[in-house]
Design a protein around this motif. Structure first.
Motif, mmCIF file in Angstrom:
data_model
loop_
_atom_site.group_PDB
_atom_site.id
_atom_site.type_symbol
_atom_site.label_atom_id
_atom_site.label_comp_id
_atom_site.label_asym_id
_atom_site.label_seq_id
_atom_site.Cartn_x
_atom_site.Cartn_y
_atom_site.Cartn_z
ATOM 1 N N ASN A 171 0.895 -1.152 0.000
ATOM 2 C CA ASN A 171 0.000 0.000 0.000
ATOM 3 C C ASN A 171 0.937 1.206 0.000
ATOM 4 O O ASN A 171 1.720 1.332 0.945
ATOM 5 N N TYR B 218 -1.829 -7.283 3.161
ATOM 6 C CA TYR B 218 -2.495 -7.548 1.868
ATOM 7 C C TYR B 218 -2.128 -8.917 1.302
ATOM 8 O O TYR B 218 -2.293 -9.165 0.105
ATOM 9 N N ILE C 129 -4.413 -10.536 -1.182
ATOM 10 C CA ILE C 129 -4.864 -9.795 -2.369
ATOM 11 C C ILE C 129 -3.643 -9.649 -3.274
ATOM 12 O O ILE C 129 -2.941 -8.646 -3.299
ATOM 13 N N ASN C 130 -3.384 -10.752 -3.954
ATOM 14 C CA ASN C 130 -2.146 -10.926 -4.701
ATOM 15 C C ASN C 130 -2.530 -11.597 -6.016
ATOM 16 O O ASN C 130 -3.110 -12.682 -6.016
ATOM 17 N N LYS D 215 -8.216 -6.813 5.865
ATOM 18 C CA LYS D 215 -8.314 -6.840 4.401
ATOM 19 C C LYS D 215 -8.748 -8.208 3.899
ATOM 20 O O LYS D 215 -9.655 -8.315 3.080
ATOM 21 N N SER D 216 -8.115 -9.270 4.395
ATOM 22 C CA SER D 216 -8.405 -10.611 3.867
ATOM 23 C C SER D 216 -9.836 -11.032 4.163
ATOM 24 O O SER D 216 -10.460 -11.726 3.366
ATOM 25 N N CYS E 56 -10.700 -11.743 -3.829
ATOM 26 C CA CYS E 56 -9.505 -11.466 -4.627
ATOM 27 C C CYS E 56 -9.846 -11.462 -6.124
ATOM 28 O O CYS E 56 -9.376 -10.609 -6.879
ATOM 29 N N ALA F 15 -2.811 -5.901 -3.588
ATOM 30 C CA ALA F 15 -3.561 -4.891 -2.813
ATOM 31 C C ALA F 15 -4.719 -4.347 -3.653
ATOM 32 O O ALA F 15 -5.112 -4.989 -4.644
ATOM 33 N N SER G 170 -8.116 4.063 -4.404
ATOM 34 C CA SER G 170 -8.493 2.713 -3.958
ATOM 35 C C SER G 170 -9.576 2.205 -4.915
ATOM 36 O O SER G 170 -10.473 2.950 -5.276
#
Ligand code: PMP
Ligand code: GLU
Length: 403
Positions: free
Chosen positions: A181, A213, A216-217, A243-244, A299, A327, A380
């Protein structure tokens, strides 16, 4: 004759601290919304999805079973064990439960680690762009941030040579996020190995690895710098559920480190916040043990949105942007618009431009200055595809009005 000296109420510590720009922009967006303007919020980094049902059910169950009392400062042992199991299962990292400290969020875990390790005057190496709160937390610890400019040409990642050049006898810590981020950059295993080789030579440097993150990959399995045994004892791995698992409001995160560092963070937390919410902790156990289906679904949605917004952003003349690997942010270079004006008002800085976009396009973004790069803004894309399409169209229209 009496002289009255008026002293300021506030400490120098707080006077020197900057307000979080992510929080400030989200607040400004909300204020504009309260006036009846329909604002699209692309400033705050939070998933727009609801928390998965099985996690909410675990919270309800916790309340019914009266998990409503103070918890151990570092978290319930079964949660710390579930986190240690997760780190083994998903990351192949060995930690015992007493090396895990649960907190009110990754934000608190980062602050804990910094406050427990840095002395005044110690240096923290931070690659820029970095997440807003890093440099401010270092200020609170009376440390000094030493920035390495990670170049857009290198996908905003630093090289081992750049890292080594920034090290001085005062370097105590290094802090970074991958996925990052605000850039979305993801370090590969080889790239992390290159950095680890440098750290191997400097046994007094501690590394904060912010992995919030992780899931989120878009380019494959997550890699942690803690996987390199020769430096693992100096890595403070920070992660969380915000986040996850779309749990930003639940306030829970954690760190994994040596027992010495974990115990220090327990002592600090014990004087400031105590353990985080009991109900949240029980929900987090369900998150750890419930599989990753909901995570993968989110994701996939983020990947579609990334592709959508990338197409729309690259269609705006003057915007230069990298394709992020993880992210949920874009960090476009908007320098082509700086110096231009709207109704006679000049855009001197990325902050001016971000405010212009808020007021004219009704889209909230964050100035890149807050992340250590004054030529960029952060967008974002944790919003619906319809909102993103509208936001990009409005931004494009607004930018075209600059002369
Ligand atoms: N690190 C990074 C890079 C972040 O973007 C955030 C924002 N959520 C945090 C840490 C803090 O997360 P949390 O909600 O767990 O405090
Ligand atoms: N981490 C998120 C962001 O970067 C949430 C805001 C914050 O915690 O500062 O926008």
């Amino acid at each position: 004759m009496h002289f009255i000296i008026i002293m300021t109420v506030l400490s120098q510590r707080i006077e020197n601290l900057s307000e979080s720009q992510t929080i400030k922009m989200a607040k400004m967006g909300r204020e504009l919304s309260a006036k009846g303007v329909s604002v699209i919020n692309l400033s705050f980094g939070e998933p727009d999805f609801g928390t998965p049902q099985y996690i909410k059910d675990a919270a309800k169950d916790a309340m019914d079973k009266n998990f409503t009392y103070y918890t151990p400062v570092s978290g319930y042992p079964d949660l710390r064990k579930a986190i240690a199991d997760k780190l083994k299962r998903e990351n192949n990292l060995d930690y015992t439960f007493d090396q895990i400290v649960v907190s009110t969020g990754a934000k608190q875990s980062l602050a804990n680690a910094i406050l427990c390790i840095m002395n005044p005057g110690d240096e923290m190496i931070v690659p820029t762009p970095y997440w807003v709160s890093y440099s401010e937390m270092v200020k609170l610890a009376e440390g000094v941030s030493v920035f390495i400019d990670a170049k857009a040409e290198n996908n905003f990642k630093i090289t081992p040579e750049e890292l080594e050049a920034a090290i001085t006898p005062k370097t105590k810590m290094f802090m970074f996020s991958s996925p990052c981020n605000p850039t979305g950059s993801v370090y590969s295993k080889d790239e992390l190995a290159g950095l680890a080789k440098v750290f191997e030579k400097y046994p007094n440097i501690y590394i904060i690895s912010d992995e919030i993150y992780e899931h989120i990959n878009f380019i494959g399995g997550h890699q942690s710098i803690a996987q390199f045994d020769n430096i693992k004892d100096r890595v403070i791995l920070v992660n969380g559920f915000s986040k996850s698992f779309a749990m930003t409001g639940w306030r829970i995160g954690y760190m994994a480190a040596t027992k010495e560092i974990a115990d220090a963070c327990d002592k600090l937390q014990g004087q400031i916040t105590s353990g985080t919410c009991s109900i949240t902790q029980k929900a987090a156990i369900a998150a750890c043990n419930g599989g990753l289906d909901s995570v993968y679904e989110m994701c996939d949605a983020f990947l579609n949105r990334r592709n959508l917004v990338y197409g729309l952003l690259t269609d705006i003349d003057g915007i230069k942007v990298n394709l992020p690997d993880g992210a949920f942010y874009f960090f476009p270079d908007v320098s082509a618009f700086l110096g231009k004006s709207f109704n006679g008002v000049k855009m001197n800085t990325a902050e001016d431009l971000s405010l212009f976009i808020l007021n004219e396009a009704h889209v909230s973004t964050v100035t890149g200055e807050a992340f250590g790069n004054a030529n960029c803004i952060r967008i974002s894309y944790a919003a619906s595809e319809d909102q993103l399409k509208l936001a990009m169209a409005n931004i494009k229209k607004a930018l075209l009005q600059l002369v």
